[in-house]
Design a protein around this motif. Structure first.
Motif, PDB file in Angstrom:
ATOM      1  N   THR A 241       0.833  -1.206   0.000  1.00  0.00           N
ATOM      2  CA  THR A 241       0.000   0.000   0.000  1.00  0.00           C
ATOM      3  C   THR A 241       0.867   1.256   0.000  1.00  0.00           C
TER       4      THR A 241
ATOM      5  N   ILE B  40       5.014   5.575  -6.957  1.00  0.00           N
ATOM      6  CA  ILE B  40       4.967   4.112  -7.088  1.00  0.00           C
ATOM      7  C   ILE B  40       5.906   3.651  -8.190  1.00  0.00           C
TER       8      ILE B  40
ATOM      9  N   ALA C 289       0.347   7.428  -6.090  1.00  0.00           N
ATOM     10  CA  ALA C 289      -0.892   6.919  -5.491  1.00  0.00           C
ATOM     11  C   ALA C 289      -1.960   8.005  -5.551  1.00  0.00           C
TER      12      ALA C 289
ATOM     13  N   CYS D 295      -3.656   3.350  -1.068  1.00  0.00           N
ATOM     14  CA  CYS D 295      -3.671   2.852  -2.434  1.00  0.00           C
ATOM     15  C   CYS D 295      -2.933   1.505  -2.455  1.00  0.00           C
TER      16      CYS D 295
ATOM     17  N   VAL E  58      -1.482  -1.751  -4.563  1.00  0.00           N
ATOM     18  CA  VAL E  58      -1.083  -2.141  -5.922  1.00  0.00           C
ATOM     19  C   VAL E  58      -1.380  -3.622  -6.123  1.00  0.00           C
TER      20      VAL E  58
ATOM     21  N   LEU F 282      -4.010  -0.066  -9.718  1.00  0.00           N
ATOM     22  CA  LEU F 282      -4.098   0.679  -8.470  1.00  0.00           C
ATOM     23  C   LEU F 282      -5.527   0.539  -7.932  1.00  0.00           C
TER      24      LEU F 282
ATOM     25  N   ARG G 281      -8.212   0.473  -4.121  1.00  0.00           N
ATOM     26  CA  ARG G 281      -8.366   0.920  -2.733  1.00  0.00           C
ATOM     27  C   ARG G 281      -9.223  -0.112  -2.013  1.00  0.00           C
TER      28      ARG G 281
END
Ligand SMILES: [Zn+2]
Length: 317
Positions: free
Chosen positions: A272, A279, A289, A294, A296, A312, A314
């Motif tokens: 995260t 990223i 992010a 966030c 991955v 990406l 959540r």
């Protein structure tokens, strides 16, 4: 170009000769097997090898056929999709046989299927088109390049979440409110990509491509999927308690634009990042992010321009 690729993983499951499975019973389409119960019920498709090096689906499809699976209601179809890519497997380059030219899981739009381009994948997709279109419910079996926990992937239609949640394993879900965002996958073909359809169409990512445990899970999930729709009976499940579901919502699909694409550190998936954290970089472009927490998913092993670099997401409440 290496971006995120450690030494090659052990290959616990090797491809087997699929020639005995070539001749199915669906006229003119190799590697497709259909069984009619003669009783009313849904038409369920178990699809393997959309990606040629994702052997778990092959193991599950062979298991169903080898054990003589027959639906007690409705219709069952078992298909091996990209056998041509599968056959190109080279243990020295085990990730290369994912596809030959096109990603067979991105070309299921009318534009591609009715278009003028040609490739082994487009030919196979055109051949399989009536098979995908005929199914009410689709389980498309996949695996991941990195060794991460298994998860479902599906467009955010209630029917998809309902099936995956009811089946219960894997416990992790990647829900796509806007679809995949980088092409049309098998599970969004035709009516399956539309809100009004009745059928569920989901991907299951069963673990790392070449692990034995990945193939074992694929067999279980395929049987669970058939049992969920009433096609087969399943015996009592093992007593292990189910993990509570953890759902993630896809925010953005990052497609690689330059060969210079690099993650800021090696990623395997499920890491995260805080809002605004870097990223990856892709030449001049920075991938940051878009929000807090966030997460991955499916970071690319190597940078191949035009392919997905990372998803990406959540966590959903
Ligand atoms: Zn795949």
């Amino acid at each position: 170009m290496q971006t995120n690729a450690p030494a090659g993983p052990p290959i616990e499951v090797l491809p087997r000769d699929l020639e005995p499975y070539r001749r199915g019973n669906v006229a003119g389409i190799d590697w497709v097997h259909r069984f009619e119960s003669g009783r009313p019920g849904p038409h369920v498709l178990i699809n393997a090898l959309t990606h040629g090096n994702e052997f778990c689906g092959m193991t599950a499809a062979c298991h169903l056929l080898d054990t003589g699976v027959r639906p007690q209601v409705g219709t069952l179809t078992v298909s091996f999709a990209n056998v041509e890519a599968y056959r190109s497997f080279d243990p020295a380059r085990p990730f290369e046989s994912r596809q030959l030219v096109h990603n067979l899981n991105r070309i299921w739009s009318e534009a591609w299927l009715d278009g003028s381009e040609d490739s082994p994948e487009l030919r196979r997709a055109r051949e399989l088109r009536p098979v995908i279109a005929a199914a009410d419910h689709i389980l498309d079996i996949h695996s991941t390049s990195q060794d991460v926990q298994p998860f479902w992937v599906y467009p955010a239609f209630e029917r998809n979440g309902a099936a995956a949640l009811a089946i219960g394993r894997p416990a992790v879900h990647l829900v796509m409110p806007q679809g995949l965002g980088s092409g049309t996958p098998v599970i969004q073909h035709g009516l399956h990509g539309t809100p009004g359809h009745h059928g569920a169409a989901v991907v299951v990512e069963c673990g790392q491509h070449f692990k034995r445990s990945t193939s074992a899970l694929a067999i279980e999930v395929a049987q669970d999927f058939l049992a969920h729709f009433g096609l087969i009976e399943r015996g009592r499940r093992e007593a292990t308690p189910r993990e509570p579901a953890r759902r993630f919502e896809l925010l953005q699909t990052v497609v690689i634009q330059t060969p210079a694409f690099r993650f800021v550190r090696p990623l395997v998936g499920f890491e995260t990042f805080d809002e605004g954290d870097l990223i990856a970089t892709d030449g001049e472009r920075e991938i940051r992010a878009p929000r807090a927490n966030c997460t991955v998913l499916m970071p690319a092993r190597v940078a191949i321009v035009g392919r997905e670099g990372v998803y990406l997401a959540r966590p959903m409440a």
